[in-house]
Write a protein that holds these residues in place. Structure first.
Motif, PDB file in Angstrom:
ATOM      1  N   GLY A  35       0.754  -1.128   0.052  1.00  0.00           N
ATOM      2  CA  GLY A  35      -0.079  -0.042   0.117  1.00  0.00           C
ATOM      3  C   GLY A  35       0.830   1.243  -0.181  1.00  0.00           C
ATOM      4  O   GLY A  35       0.150   2.322  -0.305  1.00  0.00           O
ATOM      5  N   MET A  86       5.577   4.841  -8.024  1.00  0.00           N
ATOM      6  CA  MET A  86       5.062   3.789  -7.720  1.00  0.00           C
ATOM      7  C   MET A  86       3.957   4.018  -6.388  1.00  0.00           C
ATOM      8  O   MET A  86       4.492   4.133  -5.381  1.00  0.00           O
ATOM      9  CB  MET A  86       5.854   2.711  -7.563  1.00  0.00           C
ATOM     10  CG  MET A  86       6.877   2.467  -8.709  1.00  0.00           C
ATOM     11  SD  MET A  86       7.962   1.236  -8.626  1.00  0.00           S
ATOM     12  CE  MET A  86       8.996   1.586  -7.106  1.00  0.00           C
ATOM     13  N   ASN A  87       2.637   3.923  -6.547  1.00  0.00           N
ATOM     14  CA  ASN A  87       1.791   3.890  -5.571  1.00  0.00           C
ATOM     15  C   ASN A  87       1.023   2.585  -5.294  1.00  0.00           C
ATOM     16  O   ASN A  87       1.192   1.858  -6.327  1.00  0.00           O
ATOM     17  CB  ASN A  87       0.751   4.956  -5.994  1.00  0.00           C
ATOM     18  CG  ASN A  87       1.541   6.309  -5.938  1.00  0.00           C
ATOM     19  OD1 ASN A  87       2.476   6.662  -5.054  1.00  0.00           O
ATOM     20  ND2 ASN A  87       0.877   7.254  -6.807  1.00  0.00           N
ATOM     21  N   SER A  88       0.309   2.463  -4.342  1.00  0.00           N
ATOM     22  CA  SER A  88      -0.385   1.299  -3.839  1.00  0.00           C
ATOM     23  C   SER A  88       0.375  -0.020  -4.381  1.00  0.00           C
ATOM     24  O   SER A  88      -0.102  -0.927  -4.785  1.00  0.00           O
ATOM     25  CB  SER A  88      -1.670   1.214  -4.733  1.00  0.00           C
ATOM     26  OG  SER A  88      -2.388   2.332  -4.502  1.00  0.00           O
ATOM     27  N   LEU A  89       1.713   0.077  -3.714  1.00  0.00           N
ATOM     28  CA  LEU A  89       2.448  -1.065  -4.076  1.00  0.00           C
ATOM     29  C   LEU A  89       2.143  -2.573  -3.374  1.00  0.00           C
ATOM     30  O   LEU A  89       1.328  -2.372  -2.222  1.00  0.00           O
ATOM     31  CB  LEU A  89       3.938  -0.858  -3.346  1.00  0.00           C
ATOM     32  CG  LEU A  89       4.676   0.383  -4.363  1.00  0.00           C
ATOM     33  CD1 LEU A  89       5.958   0.919  -3.723  1.00  0.00           C
ATOM     34  CD2 LEU A  89       5.154  -0.514  -5.639  1.00  0.00           C
ATOM     35  N   LYS A  90       2.318  -3.559  -4.053  1.00  0.00           N
ATOM     36  CA  LYS A  90       1.897  -4.816  -3.787  1.00  0.00           C
ATOM     37  C   LYS A  90       3.002  -5.633  -3.405  1.00  0.00           C
ATOM     38  O   LYS A  90       3.959  -5.285  -4.305  1.00  0.00           O
ATOM     39  CB  LYS A  90       0.903  -5.374  -4.701  1.00  0.00           C
ATOM     40  CG  LYS A  90      -0.203  -4.723  -5.153  1.00  0.00           C
ATOM     41  CD  LYS A  90      -1.006  -5.105  -6.238  1.00  0.00           C
ATOM     42  CE  LYS A  90      -2.323  -4.419  -6.751  1.00  0.00           C
ATOM     43  NZ  LYS A  90      -3.047  -5.037  -7.772  1.00  0.00           N
ATOM     44  N   ARG A 119      -1.368   2.559 -11.117  1.00  0.00           N
ATOM     45  CA  ARG A 119      -0.706   2.489  -9.827  1.00  0.00           C
ATOM     46  C   ARG A 119       0.493   3.536  -9.985  1.00  0.00           C
ATOM     47  O   ARG A 119       1.194   4.166  -9.168  1.00  0.00           O
ATOM     48  CB  ARG A 119      -0.663   1.254  -9.319  1.00  0.00           C
ATOM     49  CG  ARG A 119      -1.787   0.579  -8.743  1.00  0.00           C
ATOM     50  CD  ARG A 119      -1.543  -0.759  -8.136  1.00  0.00           C
ATOM     51  NE  ARG A 119      -0.876  -1.901  -9.059  1.00  0.00           N
ATOM     52  CZ  ARG A 119       0.386  -2.421  -8.739  1.00  0.00           C
ATOM     53  NH1 ARG A 119       0.983  -1.836  -7.367  1.00  0.00           N
ATOM     54  NH2 ARG A 119       1.022  -3.087  -9.448  1.00  0.00           N
ATOM     55  N   PHE A 120       1.272   3.101 -11.354  1.00  0.00           N
ATOM     56  CA  PHE A 120       2.403   3.740 -11.465  1.00  0.00           C
ATOM     57  C   PHE A 120       2.379   4.707 -12.621  1.00  0.00           C
ATOM     58  O   PHE A 120       1.622   4.695 -13.402  1.00  0.00           O
ATOM     59  CB  PHE A 120       3.284   2.473 -11.920  1.00  0.00           C
ATOM     60  CG  PHE A 120       3.924   1.535 -11.018  1.00  0.00           C
ATOM     61  CD1 PHE A 120       3.002   1.331  -9.820  1.00  0.00           C
ATOM     62  CD2 PHE A 120       4.561   0.691 -11.584  1.00  0.00           C
ATOM     63  CE1 PHE A 120       3.476   0.189  -9.018  1.00  0.00           C
ATOM     64  CE2 PHE A 120       5.188  -0.412 -10.777  1.00  0.00           C
ATOM     65  CZ  PHE A 120       4.583  -0.438  -9.298  1.00  0.00           C
ATOM     66  N   THR A 121       3.160   5.807 -12.586  1.00  0.00           N
ATOM     67  CA  THR A 121       3.177   6.994 -13.157  1.00  0.00           C
ATOM     68  C   THR A 121       4.649   7.194 -13.588  1.00  0.00           C
ATOM     69  O   THR A 121       5.708   7.238 -12.912  1.00  0.00           O
ATOM     70  CB  THR A 121       2.713   8.316 -12.701  1.00  0.00           C
ATOM     71  OG1 THR A 121       1.429   8.018 -12.576  1.00  0.00           O
ATOM     72  CG2 THR A 121       2.815   9.436 -13.805  1.00  0.00           C
ATOM     73  N   SER A 148       4.359   3.898  -1.082  1.00  0.00           N
ATOM     74  CA  SER A 148       4.725   4.500  -2.394  1.00  0.00           C
ATOM     75  C   SER A 148       6.278   4.564  -2.573  1.00  0.00           C
ATOM     76  O   SER A 148       6.810   4.782  -1.295  1.00  0.00           O
ATOM     77  CB  SER A 148       4.177   5.863  -2.673  1.00  0.00           C
ATOM     78  OG  SER A 148       2.756   5.832  -2.474  1.00  0.00           O
ATOM     79  N   VAL A 184       0.300  -2.592 -13.749  1.00  0.00           N
ATOM     80  CA  VAL A 184       0.498  -1.494 -13.022  1.00  0.00           C
ATOM     81  C   VAL A 184      -0.131  -0.513 -13.297  1.00  0.00           C
ATOM     82  O   VAL A 184      -0.047   0.818 -12.842  1.00  0.00           O
ATOM     83  CB  VAL A 184       2.179  -0.954 -13.177  1.00  0.00           C
ATOM     84  CG1 VAL A 184       3.008  -2.349 -12.716  1.00  0.00           C
ATOM     85  CG2 VAL A 184       2.546  -0.597 -14.572  1.00  0.00           C
ATOM     86  N   ASP A 244       4.830  -6.724  -6.667  1.00  0.00           N
ATOM     87  CA  ASP A 244       5.861  -5.666  -7.354  1.00  0.00           C
ATOM     88  C   ASP A 244       7.410  -5.592  -6.880  1.00  0.00           C
ATOM     89  O   ASP A 244       8.020  -5.079  -7.412  1.00  0.00           O
ATOM     90  CB  ASP A 244       5.117  -4.238  -6.928  1.00  0.00           C
ATOM     91  CG  ASP A 244       3.971  -3.841  -7.536  1.00  0.00           C
ATOM     92  OD1 ASP A 244       3.133  -3.386  -7.040  1.00  0.00           O
ATOM     93  OD2 ASP A 244       3.855  -4.324  -8.653  1.00  0.00           O
TER      94      ASP A 244
END
Length: 121
Positions: A15, A82-86, A66-68, A17, A63, A89
């Motif tokens: 969750g 990278m956001n909302s990482l799992k 979630r990723f930009t 970043s 991704v 990832d």
């Protein structure tokens, strides 16, 4: 000689970043497409995100949202927010860039050394 150096990896909870950076340096005339790849243990390297010279972008389905990916052309740098990482990832992340070292516009793809991203509680 062209060099790509990544930074920004580390350990983060699910969750969380991270922001990766990759700076190109050396003899550079122009920079084209810049990419982020990743490779998890026991798996093949996969393309995560692409940004072209006009800042057009594309992402792996895993991704999207979630990723930009972004770039700063003045600094020859590409970023990956990278956001909302799992946990899935977790991988070594590599940047890759198409660079023309000289004004003849002949370009080559260069790789960074990789930065570890670990997503775990």
């Amino acid at each position: 000689q062209v060099r790509l150096v990544e930074s920004g990896g580390g350990l983060v909870q699910p969750g969380g970043s991270l922001r990766l950076s990759c700076a190109a340096s050396g003899t550079i005339f122009s920079v084209g497409t810049m990419n982020w790849y990743r490779q998890a243990p026991g798996k093949e390297r996969e393309l995560v995100a692409v940004i072209d010279s006009s800042s057009g972008t594309d992402y792996a389905d895993s991704v999207k949202g979630r990723f930009t990916i972004s770039r700063d052309n003045a600094k020859n740098t590409v970023y990956l927010q990278m956001n909302s990482l799992k946990p899935e990832d977790t991988a070594v992340y590599y940047c890759n860039a198409e660079i023309a070292p000289y004004s003849d516009y002949r370009s080559y793809y260069y790789w960074g050394q990789g930065t570890q991203v670990t997503v775990s509680s």
